[in-house]
Design an enzyme around this catalytic site. Structure first.
Site, mmCIF file in Angstrom:
data_model
loop_
_atom_site.group_PDB
_atom_site.id
_atom_site.type_symbol
_atom_site.label_atom_id
_atom_site.label_comp_id
_atom_site.label_asym_id
_atom_site.label_seq_id
_atom_site.Cartn_x
_atom_site.Cartn_y
_atom_site.Cartn_z
ATOM 1 N N CYS A 189 -13.183 -26.197 1.654
ATOM 2 C CA CYS A 189 -12.069 -26.692 1.502
ATOM 3 C C CYS A 189 -10.823 -26.083 1.899
ATOM 4 O O CYS A 189 -10.912 -24.811 2.587
ATOM 5 C CB CYS A 189 -11.835 -26.509 -0.176
ATOM 6 S SG CYS A 189 -13.451 -27.702 -1.676
ATOM 7 N N GLU A 196 -8.407 -24.749 1.105
ATOM 8 C CA GLU A 196 -7.831 -23.715 0.670
ATOM 9 C C GLU A 196 -8.655 -22.055 0.640
ATOM 10 O O GLU A 196 -8.885 -21.110 0.769
ATOM 11 C CB GLU A 196 -8.065 -23.882 -0.991
ATOM 12 C CG GLU A 196 -7.309 -24.775 -1.431
ATOM 13 C CD GLU A 196 -7.608 -26.303 -1.672
ATOM 14 O OE1 GLU A 196 -8.654 -26.227 -0.802
ATOM 15 O OE2 GLU A 196 -7.249 -26.481 -2.815
ATOM 16 N N CYS A 253 -12.655 -23.520 -5.023
ATOM 17 C CA CYS A 253 -11.338 -23.232 -5.065
ATOM 18 C C CYS A 253 -11.192 -22.680 -5.668
ATOM 19 O O CYS A 253 -10.088 -21.161 -5.623
ATOM 20 C CB CYS A 253 -10.378 -24.251 -4.288
ATOM 21 S SG CYS A 253 -10.997 -24.506 -2.412
HETATM 22 N N1 THU Z 1 -11.357 -30.850 -0.189
HETATM 23 C C1 THU Z 1 -10.160 -29.986 -0.251
HETATM 24 O O1 THU Z 1 -9.974 -29.150 0.835
HETATM 25 N N2 THU Z 1 -9.579 -29.223 -1.132
HETATM 26 C C2 THU Z 1 -9.973 -29.513 -2.227
HETATM 27 O O2 THU Z 1 -9.224 -28.923 -3.732
HETATM 28 C C3 THU Z 1 -10.494 -30.444 -3.258
HETATM 29 C C4 THU Z 1 -11.098 -31.267 -1.689
HETATM 30 C C5 THU Z 1 -11.749 -31.356 0.463
HETATM 31 C C6 THU Z 1 -12.397 -30.935 0.123
HETATM 32 C C7 THU Z 1 -13.903 -32.338 2.012
HETATM 33 O O3 THU Z 1 -13.626 -31.980 2.934
HETATM 34 C C8 THU Z 1 -13.090 -32.894 1.498
HETATM 35 O O4 THU Z 1 -12.302 -32.401 0.441
HETATM 36 C C9 THU Z 1 -13.443 -34.614 0.032
HETATM 37 O O5 THU Z 1 -13.792 -34.110 -0.964
#
Ligand code: THU
Length: 161
Positions: free
Chosen positions: A72, A74, A114
């Site tokens: 993610c 974060e 996260c």
């Molecule tokens: N994702 C994030 O980067 N941060 C979040 O808080 C929620 C989800 C990303 C993970 C994945 O690459 C995409 O969003 C779909 O879940």
């Protein structure tokens, strides 16, 4: 005994209600969305952190052909700060996103992993990380400490016993 957990946060109708420093940070998170690598989910997330030295550092989600390996925005950002700026405190983090190329109009709520990482960093640096959550338009949520969104989180203190 009956107990209750509560926390306070602010909700703004639009990002224009933010103070200048936080508006800069949120705009940086919008910019970070462009660096996301999300060919599988098409869900691009951008995060920007303001450090105690005033620097703004960006992160974005980076996916993998082996889906669970992806990370993610974060945690990309937190781990990059932890390794490149180990002596700086993270004052605030803004998080935004672009789902499937369509402008988003409400805040994104960080995932559970996260939230744990954010809590880890608050404990490591003994300082709250303010969260600024928003889509491209619409309401903005301001949460004074990331720990608020992980009630009863695992702090690691039990590992010392
Ligand atoms: N994702 C994030 O980067 N941060 C979040 O808080 C929620 C989800 C990303 C993970 C994945 O690459 C995409 O969003 C779909 O879940």
């Amino acid at each position: 005994m009956h107990k209750k957990f509560e926390f306070e946060y602010e909700e703004l109708d639009a990002k224009e209600g933010l103070g200048p420093e936080d508006l800069i940070l949120l705009n940086a998170a919008f910019k970070a969305v462009d660096t996301a690598f999300a060919p599988y989910s098409k869900f691009k997330v951008g995060a920007a952190a303001r450090l105690s030295n005033g620097q703004i550092i960006l992160g974005s989600n980076q996916e993998s052909a082996s889906y669970p390996v992806g990370i993610c925005a974060e945690r990309t950002l937190l781990n990059s700060i932890g390794s490149q700026f180990p002596n700086e405190t993270i004052q605030a983090m803004a998080i935004s996103y672009l789902p499937n190329g369509v402008a988003s109009d409400h805040p994104l709520s960080p995932c559970g992993m996260c939230r744990q990482s954010l809590l880890d960093y608050e404990i490591r640096y003994k300082a709250p990380i303010k969260l600024i959550l928003a889509g491209k338009t619409g309401k903005v949520m301001l949460i004074p400490s990331a720990s608020h969104i992980l009630p009863f989180g695992f702090t690691g203190s039990i590992l010392d016993q």
